[in-house]
Write an enzyme that holds these catalytic residues in place. Structure first.
Site, PDB file in Angstrom:
ATOM      1  N   ARG A 159      -2.771  78.273  63.009  1.00 28.24           N
ATOM      2  CA  ARG A 159      -2.784  77.656  61.673  1.00 28.24           C
ATOM      3  C   ARG A 159      -3.488  78.578  60.675  1.00 28.24           C
ATOM      4  NH1 ARG A 159      -3.296  72.704  64.827  1.00 28.24           N
ATOM      5  NH2 ARG A 159      -5.547  72.950  65.005  1.00 28.24           N
ATOM      6  N   PHE A 218       8.556  69.886  62.144  1.00 31.38           N
ATOM      7  CA  PHE A 218       7.800  69.176  63.185  1.00 31.38           C
ATOM      8  C   PHE A 218       6.321  69.218  62.800  1.00 31.38           C
ATOM      9  CE2 PHE A 218      11.340  71.509  65.162  1.00 31.38           C
ATOM     10  CZ  PHE A 218      12.104  70.474  65.672  1.00 31.38           C
ATOM     11  N   ASP A 277       8.924  65.827  59.335  1.00 31.82           N
ATOM     12  CA  ASP A 277       8.632  65.220  60.633  1.00 31.82           C
ATOM     13  C   ASP A 277       9.386  63.904  60.737  1.00 31.82           C
ATOM     14  OD1 ASP A 277       6.396  65.864  62.902  1.00 31.82           O
ATOM     15  OD2 ASP A 277       6.779  63.711  62.791  1.00 31.82           O
ATOM     16  N   SER A 278       9.618  63.449  61.965  1.00 28.25           N
ATOM     17  CA  SER A 278      10.329  62.189  62.169  1.00 28.25           C
ATOM     18  C   SER A 278       9.404  60.981  62.144  1.00 28.25           C
ATOM     19  CB  SER A 278      11.075  62.215  63.510  1.00 28.25           C
ATOM     20  OG  SER A 278      10.159  62.385  64.584  1.00 28.25           O
ATOM     21  N   ASP A 303       7.360  74.337  65.103  1.00 25.26           N
ATOM     22  CA  ASP A 303       6.429  73.969  66.174  1.00 25.26           C
ATOM     23  C   ASP A 303       6.927  72.675  66.819  1.00 25.26           C
ATOM     24  OD1 ASP A 303       4.251  73.926  67.858  1.00 25.26           O
ATOM     25  OD2 ASP A 303       2.934  72.961  66.399  1.00 25.26           O
ATOM     26  N   CYS A 353       6.004  75.233  73.385  1.00 24.68           N
ATOM     27  CA  CYS A 353       4.925  74.769  74.262  1.00 24.68           C
ATOM     28  C   CYS A 353       5.496  74.306  75.603  1.00 24.68           C
ATOM     29  CB  CYS A 353       4.134  73.644  73.608  1.00 24.68           C
ATOM     30  SG  CYS A 353       5.110  72.162  73.250  1.00 24.68           S
TER      31      CYS A 353
END
Length: 401
Positions: free
Chosen positions: A217, A233, A255-256, A305, A345
């Site tokens: 970040r 995301f 984002d959802s 991400d 990830c």
């Protein structure tokens, strides 16, 4: 209590890899309880390691120690002290008051994740062995850190593979102790590189926040000045906040989760950042990226991400398609000279495969791109040389030519 391995299956233990799969086992004592401590023996009866036993998981045993030593409260005290010393040596607290204190196998503590948020610990137990020793470990954590409050977030799907039910709640102390800074909604505010973030301990992803992305970040912030940024995301806006705080021209966060976006907007207010330079957009990232492409939108910086597409190698093929899809679209949306910060990830996707996927995406997008930096998890998420699976976070910083 013993487990004897098939001939030749001791090789991984001799390389100090801490997992033994069910297929490697020749014989096991019949009265082994879930989470019990067992000795792993070669086919000719030689001691190899001491481990926890899981009767249901395909990973049937996870090594506590390769030495012939008792696994007891003092054993865990030594491991926890060593983990604390490692974080002190790496000076992880010089930029934050929230970091990982125990990182599973890489700290010699399979199944245990413990994150520190100011004066609160959040513990996650994912295996039969960690559940067996959880109360003892919680006691030692209080004794060695001086932190009285521990909240448990053992509510992850992976526990099902161990035959364990999800558990969440107070493990030690209280939530209304003013020393934690916790509100009754189990939220607290942490500091990171002179920025503030609200963390939802009860409902947030992982243990509440993506501590492993802290340095990454910060890197986004170092490149963000004057750029139009798209953060995909975005969750509660870690990358977005760093970009805005470092002079981004505009930031679009996607984002959802409406709840995550709401917390992101609170974080913008908390940091006194210019809300007029930021936009939240709720929706499916894959669909929105296609809409941006069709509308000829473009950006100077894009951050990808995504969640874990491939938890195991068995999911790698399907996950590879998903990673390629979003990276291809991102390359198309990037302006010349634009930067792509892209991450995986997924344990089932190693660094070499991830780079191949991103390279294939650039090729299909018809663009030239250069990797200018490889990124990974922070030093509070160490990786044992004998457990490469611990290097789960892969990141590339690519510049579009």
């Amino acid at each position: 209590m013993n487990i004897k391995l098939n001939a030749g299956r001791e090789k991984s233990l001799l390389r100090r890899h801490p997992w033994i799969f069910a297929s490697a086992i020749k014989q096991a004592d019949s009265d082994l309880a879930s989470g019990a401590t067992v000795d792993l023996l070669s086919s000719d009866g030689q001691f190899l390691a001491r481990a926890s036993y899981s009767p249901i998981s395909q990973i049937r045993a996870r090594v506590w120690t390769f030495n012939d030593e008792p696994v007891d409260k003092e054993f865990f005290r030594r491991r926890i002290k060593s983990a604390i010393e490692l974080r002190q040596m790496s000076k992880v607290d010089s930029h934050t008051n929230a970091y990982r204190l125990l990182h599973g196998e890489s700290d010699g503590m399979p199944g245990f994740v413990v994150d520190r948020y100011k004066d609160l610990l959040v513990l996650q137990s994912t295996t039969a062995g960690s559940d067996f020793w959880k109360e003892i470990v919680a006691d030692v954590l209080v004794e060695e850190t001086g932190i009285q409050n521990i909240y448990e977030r053992s509510d992850v799907d992976v526990r099902e593979l161990e035959g364990l039910k999800p558990i969440a709640g107070i493990l030690r102390g209280t939530i209304d102790d003013t020393s934690t800074g916790l509100s009754t909604s189990l939220r607290l505010t942490i500091d990171e590189y002179n920025l503030k973030f609200q963390v939802d301990i009860e409902h947030g992803h992982k243990t509440g926040f993506y501590l492993d992305q802290r340095h990454n970040r910060h890197r986004v912030g170092e490149f963000a000045e004057g750029r139009d940024v798209l953060n995909c995301f975005c969750y509660t806006g870690g990358f977005s906040i760093h970009a805005l705080a470092n002079g981004a021209k505009s930031v679009l966060s996607v984002d959802s989760s409406a709840d995550a976006l709401s917390l992101l907007e609170e974080n913008i207010t908390l940091n006194n950042l210019p809300a007029e330079r930021h936009t939240c957009l709720e929706g499916d990232v894959f669909q929105l990226l296609r809409k941006f492409r069709d509308a000829n939108r473009s950006f100077d910086m894009i951050i990808l991400d995504p969640p874990k597409f491939a938890p195991t190698a068995a999911h790698a093929e399907k996950a590879s398609r998903a990673y390629k899809d979003i990276n291809l679209l991102a390359f198309k949306l990037l302006r010349h000279g634009g930067m792509l910060f892209t991450y995986s990830c997924s344990g089932g996707i190693d660094a070499a495969l991830f780079q191949k996927i991103v390279a294939s995406a650039a090729l299909d997008a018809g663009v030239d791109a250069t990797i200018i930096e490889h990124l990974s998890q922070g030093s509070d998420h160490p990786v044992s040389l004998h457990f490469p699976e611990g290097a789960y976070l892969k990141g590339l910083v690519c510049m579009k030519g």
